[in-house]
Design a protein around this motif. Structure first.
Motif, PDB file in Angstrom:
ATOM      1  N   VAL A  65       0.833  -1.208   0.000  1.00  0.00           N
ATOM      2  CA  VAL A  65       0.000   0.000   0.000  1.00  0.00           C
ATOM      3  C   VAL A  65       0.866   1.256   0.000  1.00  0.00           C
ATOM      4  N   VAL A  66       1.924   1.262   0.817  1.00  0.00           N
ATOM      5  CA  VAL A  66       2.814   2.424   0.880  1.00  0.00           C
ATOM      6  C   VAL A  66       3.486   2.658  -0.476  1.00  0.00           C
ATOM      7  N   VAL A  67       3.985   1.592  -1.077  1.00  0.00           N
ATOM      8  CA  VAL A  67       4.617   1.714  -2.397  1.00  0.00           C
ATOM      9  C   VAL A  67       3.621   2.243  -3.420  1.00  0.00           C
ATOM     10  N   ALA A  68       2.382   1.746  -3.351  1.00  0.00           N
ATOM     11  CA  ALA A  68       1.348   2.195  -4.287  1.00  0.00           C
ATOM     12  C   ALA A  68       1.054   3.678  -4.107  1.00  0.00           C
ATOM     13  N   PHE A  69       0.986   4.153  -2.856  1.00  0.00           N
ATOM     14  CA  PHE A  69       0.711   5.566  -2.606  1.00  0.00           C
ATOM     15  C   PHE A  69       1.838   6.457  -3.128  1.00  0.00           C
ATOM     16  N   ILE A  70       3.080   6.040  -2.907  1.00  0.00           N
ATOM     17  CA  ILE A  70       4.214   6.822  -3.414  1.00  0.00           C
ATOM     18  C   ILE A  70       4.182   6.864  -4.931  1.00  0.00           C
ATOM     19  N   CYS A  71       3.916   5.713  -5.527  1.00  0.00           N
ATOM     20  CA  CYS A  71       3.836   5.627  -6.988  1.00  0.00           C
ATOM     21  C   CYS A  71       2.725   6.523  -7.519  1.00  0.00           C
ATOM     22  N   MET A  72       1.595   6.528  -6.835  1.00  0.00           N
ATOM     23  CA  MET A  72       0.467   7.356  -7.269  1.00  0.00           C
ATOM     24  C   MET A  72       0.807   8.837  -7.139  1.00  0.00           C
ATOM     25  N   ALA A  73       1.538   9.204  -6.104  1.00  0.00           N
ATOM     26  CA  ALA A  73       1.949  10.603  -5.940  1.00  0.00           C
ATOM     27  C   ALA A  73       2.874  11.029  -7.075  1.00  0.00           C
ATOM     28  N   GLU A  74       3.759  10.147  -7.481  1.00  0.00           N
ATOM     29  CA  GLU A  74       4.663  10.457  -8.594  1.00  0.00           C
ATOM     30  C   GLU A  74       3.895  10.555  -9.904  1.00  0.00           C
ATOM     31  N   LEU A  75       2.935   9.644 -10.102  1.00  0.00           N
ATOM     32  CA  LEU A  75       2.120   9.707 -11.314  1.00  0.00           C
ATOM     33  C   LEU A  75       1.312  11.013 -11.349  1.00  0.00           C
ATOM     34  N   ALA A  76       0.769  11.407 -10.189  1.00  0.00           N
ATOM     35  CA  ALA A  76       0.001  12.651 -10.127  1.00  0.00           C
ATOM     36  C   ALA A  76       0.875  13.847 -10.495  1.00  0.00           C
TER      37      ALA A  76
END
Length: 252
Positions: A65-76
């Motif tokens: 979940v943490v990795v996914a959130f960081i990845c989503m922040a970078e995509l945003a």
């Protein structure tokens, strides 16, 4: 007349310069100069990931979940810089959330340690073999306008890497392969193509955003999104097949 001669001479010089750039071969040591930094960062990421998977349970799921959130922040961040239109931004963020979120959800559903390690190992092998094949052999680009560094040789290396991981998995499990080996070759090639597709998707987004990396979080690799851009679509492919085959995982 002199102006025409000067223009003709200038054009000849330009052609010679372009030819010289194509003719000069960059030494392998230069093309792989960033390898030590990449290898060290890659080792750290590998150890952390394996440790989290080995611990299992809430720790493993929290890690995903943490990795996914960081990845989503970078995509945003990429989406925000890629377009200024509110509707396009909203659509990009929604698609990215579904894309990354579904992959993370699938990872939390797979309850077999060996399969998770195979999934991660196959993608690592795709990236590693593609890197060495591409940097060593070079050759024609797949889509230079999207990702200038991606070559057909790298894709071949990725297919070799994924297939090697699959054969290694069954060899460790002491499984005797009969007529199944062509299926593994096909699966390895498909995994490599899907992983490269994820890479191209992120490369296209970075080009739109005029950014080299999604972030500077990982030395030699860029951001989390740069590192798992191939893992996301492979997880969606493999995870969806596994969920369909083992629907009891949905009850977890």
């Amino acid at each position: 007349m002199e102006d025409a001669d000067d223009l003709d001479s200038e054009r000849k010089r330009d052609r010679l310069k372009r030819y010289a750039k194509r003719a000069v071969t960059v030494p392998l040591s230069v093309r792989t100069s960033d390898l030590p930094k990449r290898a060290a960062s890659g080792l750290v990421m590998f150890v952390v990931t394996v440790f989290a998977i080995w611990l299992g349970g809430l720790v493993r799921d929290a890690f995903f979940v943490v990795v996914a959130f960081i990845c989503m922040a970078e995509l945003a961040r990429l989406v925000k810089r890629a377009t200024k239109r509110p509707l396009n931004r909203a659509l990009g963020l929604a698609a990215g959330a579904a894309y990354i979120g579904y992959a993370a959800w699938l990872l939390t559903k797979i309850d077999t340690l060996a399969l998770l390690l195979l999934l991660f190992g196959a993608v690592i092998c795709v990236d590693t073999f593609a890197y060495f094949f591409g940097r060593t052999l070079g050759g024609p680009k797949i889509a230079p306008r999207i990702s200038p560094s991606k070559t057909w040789a790298g894709l071949l290396g990725g297919a070799v890497g994924a297939t090697t991981a699959l054969f290694g998995y069954f060899a460790i499990g002491d499984v005797q392969l009969g007529r199944e080996w062509p299926i593994l070759l096909l699966a390895g090639t498909l995994i490599a193509v899907v992983a490269q597709s994820g890479d191209f998707l992120e490369s296209w987004l970075k080009r739109k955003a005029s950014m080299k990396d999604s972030s500077n979080l990982i030395p030699g690799h860029g951001g989390i999104f740069d590192r798992i851009d191939g893992l996301i679509p492979v997880t969606i492919l493999v995870g969806s097949v596994l969920i369909a085959q083992y629907p009891h995982w949905l009850d977890r």
